[in-house]
Design an enzyme around this catalytic site. Structure first.
Site, PDB file in Angstrom:
ATOM      1  N   SER A 139      20.692 -54.229 -16.340  1.00  0.00           N
ATOM      2  CA  SER A 139      21.902 -53.737 -17.019  1.00  0.00           C
ATOM      3  C   SER A 139      23.033 -53.805 -16.006  1.00  0.00           C
ATOM      4  O   SER A 139      22.784 -53.752 -14.790  1.00  0.00           O
ATOM      5  CB  SER A 139      21.699 -52.281 -17.448  1.00  0.00           C
ATOM      6  OG  SER A 139      22.933 -51.678 -17.800  1.00  0.00           O
ATOM      7  N   TYR A 152      18.637 -43.719 -15.394  1.00  0.00           N
ATOM      8  CA  TYR A 152      18.766 -45.091 -15.912  1.00  0.00           C
ATOM      9  C   TYR A 152      19.437 -45.982 -14.875  1.00  0.00           C
ATOM     10  O   TYR A 152      18.969 -47.087 -14.579  1.00  0.00           O
ATOM     11  CB  TYR A 152      19.588 -45.057 -17.206  1.00  0.00           C
ATOM     12  CG  TYR A 152      19.733 -46.400 -17.884  1.00  0.00           C
ATOM     13  CD1 TYR A 152      18.710 -46.900 -18.693  1.00  0.00           C
ATOM     14  CD2 TYR A 152      20.890 -47.170 -17.743  1.00  0.00           C
ATOM     15  CE1 TYR A 152      18.841 -48.130 -19.325  1.00  0.00           C
ATOM     16  CE2 TYR A 152      21.025 -48.394 -18.375  1.00  0.00           C
ATOM     17  CZ  TYR A 152      20.001 -48.870 -19.166  1.00  0.00           C
ATOM     18  OH  TYR A 152      20.136 -50.081 -19.799  1.00  0.00           O
TER      19      TYR A 152
HETATM   20  P1  NAD Z   1      16.134 -50.289 -27.781  1.00  0.00           P
HETATM   21  O1  NAD Z   1      15.906 -48.851 -27.554  1.00  0.00           O
HETATM   22  O2  NAD Z   1      16.483 -50.767 -29.153  1.00  0.00           O
HETATM   23  O3  NAD Z   1      14.901 -51.163 -27.289  1.00  0.00           O
HETATM   24  C1  NAD Z   1      14.040 -50.779 -26.253  1.00  0.00           C
HETATM   25  C2  NAD Z   1      12.626 -51.062 -26.700  1.00  0.00           C
HETATM   26  O4  NAD Z   1      11.714 -50.700 -25.663  1.00  0.00           O
HETATM   27  C3  NAD Z   1      12.240 -50.239 -27.956  1.00  0.00           C
HETATM   28  O5  NAD Z   1      11.664 -51.104 -28.896  1.00  0.00           O
HETATM   29  C4  NAD Z   1      11.208 -49.256 -27.416  1.00  0.00           C
HETATM   30  O6  NAD Z   1      10.243 -48.901 -28.370  1.00  0.00           O
HETATM   31  C5  NAD Z   1      10.602 -50.067 -26.263  1.00  0.00           C
HETATM   32  N1  NAD Z   1       9.881 -49.248 -25.302  1.00  0.00           N
HETATM   33  C6  NAD Z   1      10.251 -48.078 -24.729  1.00  0.00           C
HETATM   34  N2  NAD Z   1       9.270 -47.612 -23.929  1.00  0.00           N
HETATM   35  C7  NAD Z   1       8.258 -48.515 -23.982  1.00  0.00           C
HETATM   36  C8  NAD Z   1       6.981 -48.602 -23.385  1.00  0.00           C
HETATM   37  N3  NAD Z   1       6.521 -47.644 -22.561  1.00  0.00           N
HETATM   38  N4  NAD Z   1       6.215 -49.693 -23.663  1.00  0.00           N
HETATM   39  C9  NAD Z   1       6.653 -50.654 -24.480  1.00  0.00           C
HETATM   40  N5  NAD Z   1       7.851 -50.612 -25.114  1.00  0.00           N
HETATM   41  C10 NAD Z   1       8.628 -49.554 -24.858  1.00  0.00           C
HETATM   42  O7  NAD Z   1      17.282 -50.743 -26.770  1.00  0.00           O
HETATM   43  P2  NAD Z   1      17.977 -52.160 -26.551  1.00  0.00           P
HETATM   44  O8  NAD Z   1      19.417 -51.902 -26.551  1.00  0.00           O
HETATM   45  O9  NAD Z   1      17.410 -53.192 -27.445  1.00  0.00           O
HETATM   46  O10 NAD Z   1      17.561 -52.435 -25.023  1.00  0.00           O
HETATM   47  C11 NAD Z   1      16.641 -53.415 -24.617  1.00  0.00           C
HETATM   48  C12 NAD Z   1      16.737 -53.587 -23.104  1.00  0.00           C
HETATM   49  O11 NAD Z   1      18.069 -54.000 -22.775  1.00  0.00           O
HETATM   50  C13 NAD Z   1      16.495 -52.289 -22.331  1.00  0.00           C
HETATM   51  O12 NAD Z   1      15.810 -52.573 -21.122  1.00  0.00           O
HETATM   52  C14 NAD Z   1      17.915 -51.812 -22.029  1.00  0.00           C
HETATM   53  O13 NAD Z   1      17.978 -50.978 -20.894  1.00  0.00           O
HETATM   54  C15 NAD Z   1      18.624 -53.129 -21.818  1.00  0.00           C
HETATM   55  N6  NAD Z   1      20.076 -53.064 -22.003  1.00  0.00           N
HETATM   56  C16 NAD Z   1      20.622 -52.860 -23.238  1.00  0.00           C
HETATM   57  C17 NAD Z   1      22.013 -52.815 -23.372  1.00  0.00           C
HETATM   58  C18 NAD Z   1      22.691 -52.622 -24.695  1.00  0.00           C
HETATM   59  O14 NAD Z   1      23.924 -52.491 -24.712  1.00  0.00           O
HETATM   60  N7  NAD Z   1      21.980 -52.594 -25.819  1.00  0.00           N
HETATM   61  C19 NAD Z   1      22.806 -52.975 -22.239  1.00  0.00           C
HETATM   62  C20 NAD Z   1      22.212 -53.169 -21.007  1.00  0.00           C
HETATM   63  C21 NAD Z   1      20.845 -53.223 -20.896  1.00  0.00           C
END
Ligand code: NAD
Length: 248
Positions: A139, A152
């Site tokens: 991120s 985080y």
């Molecule tokens: P999200 O919460 O929709 O997706 C995260 C997924 O990880 C979920 O499906 C959740 O069930 C799964 N998860 C959590 N713990 C787990 C575990 N122990 N084992 C297996 N799966 C597990 O969030 P997102 O926005 O889709 O984020 C996806 C990735 O992108 C994350 O790593 C997040 O930090 C990163 N990210 C997202 C953004 C954004 O703006 N959406 C920005 C920067 C980084």
């Protein structure tokens, strides 16, 4: 050179929704045979069915990234040319009073989970004598700070450094490891927040003055995952509308 992953297998963690489900479709559309994983594979039924309806090759497995035995068991049976370490939790909390257990949970999922999956993924490739590409979804909060997200921010900064250490160690096996750092991307989960006053204030600090769309990560993901990126390893690629350079 096309951003093509035909004939490759790919594992995506945390793929039941959000960016993980999107990444699975992007890789499948670019030709990969995709394996979606989530803590409960039954939650993947709709996503995999949708991919198959579109003519893509997709299957689903149970995988809790914090469960070392499950991670090892999956990779003992299979190796994947591409591993997308996407599973993550945000775990809001201020440094002053965040319970240690909550801090541990974020580190356990985002850092230790990514470590376990990358380690097992690389070991399986090495045993099979195959090259591969690992993309750790970090991120921009691994590169700058965000209020109220102490665990985080720490976890994602560690993922960025871990990525570099793995790249250094595994280049000799033909395994590339890179970190993709999304900025603020609109997903169903955060859409509501970005309509609020603090959400709109945050958007105003992004030089491009808007959230990113999921599809705007596709090029970066495919570059790092495909042979188009064959000489790229240990890098950190931000896709953030200029947020990192804004200084705000
Ligand atoms: P999200 O919460 O929709 O997706 C995260 C997924 O990880 C979920 O499906 C959740 O069930 C799964 N998860 C959590 N713990 C787990 C575990 N122990 N084992 C297996 N799966 C597990 O969030 P997102 O926005 O889709 O984020 C996806 C990735 O992108 C994350 O790593 C997040 O930090 C990163 N990210 C997202 C953004 C954004 O703006 N959406 C920005 C920067 C980084």
């Amino acid at each position: 050179m096309k951003l093509d992953v035909s004939g490759k297998t790919a594992l995506i963690t945390g793929a039941s929704g959000g960016l993980g489900a999107h990444f699975a479709e992007v890789l499948a559309a670019a030709g990969a045979q995709v394996t979606l994983s989530a803590r409960r594979a039954d939650k993947l039924a709709d996503v995999t069915a949708d991919l198959r309806t579109k003519g893509y090759e997709a299957d689903a497995v149970d995988l809790d990234v914090t469960d070392e035995a499950s991670v090892k068991a999956l990779f003992a049976q299979r190796s994947f040319d591409i591993v997308i370490n996407n599973a993550g939790i945000s775990g809001e909390g201020m440094a002053i009073d965040m319970p240690a257990e909550a801090f541990d949970q974020v580190i356990n999922t985002n850092l230790r989970g990514s470590f376990l999956v990358a380690q097992a993924g690389a070991s399986a490739l090495r045993a099979a004598g195959k090259p591969g590409a690992i993309v750790n979804i970090a991120s921009i909060l691994g590169l700058r700070v965000g209020g109220g997200l102490v665990a985080y921010t720490a976890s994602k900064a560690a993922v960025v450094q871990m990525t570099k250490a793995m790249a250094l160690e595994w280049a000799r096996y033909g395994i590339r490891v890179n970190a993709l750092c999304p900025g603020y991307i609109e997903t169903p989960i955060n859409a509501e927040f970005f309509q609020t006053k603090p959400g709109l204030a945050l958007i105003s600090r992004i030089p491009q003055r808007r959230l990113g769309r999921e599809s705007e990560l596709d090029g970066a993901l495919l570059l790092l995952a495909s042979d188009a990126g064959s000489y790229i390893t240990g890098t950190t690629l931000a896709v953030d509308g200029g947020h990192l350079v804004s200084g705000l």
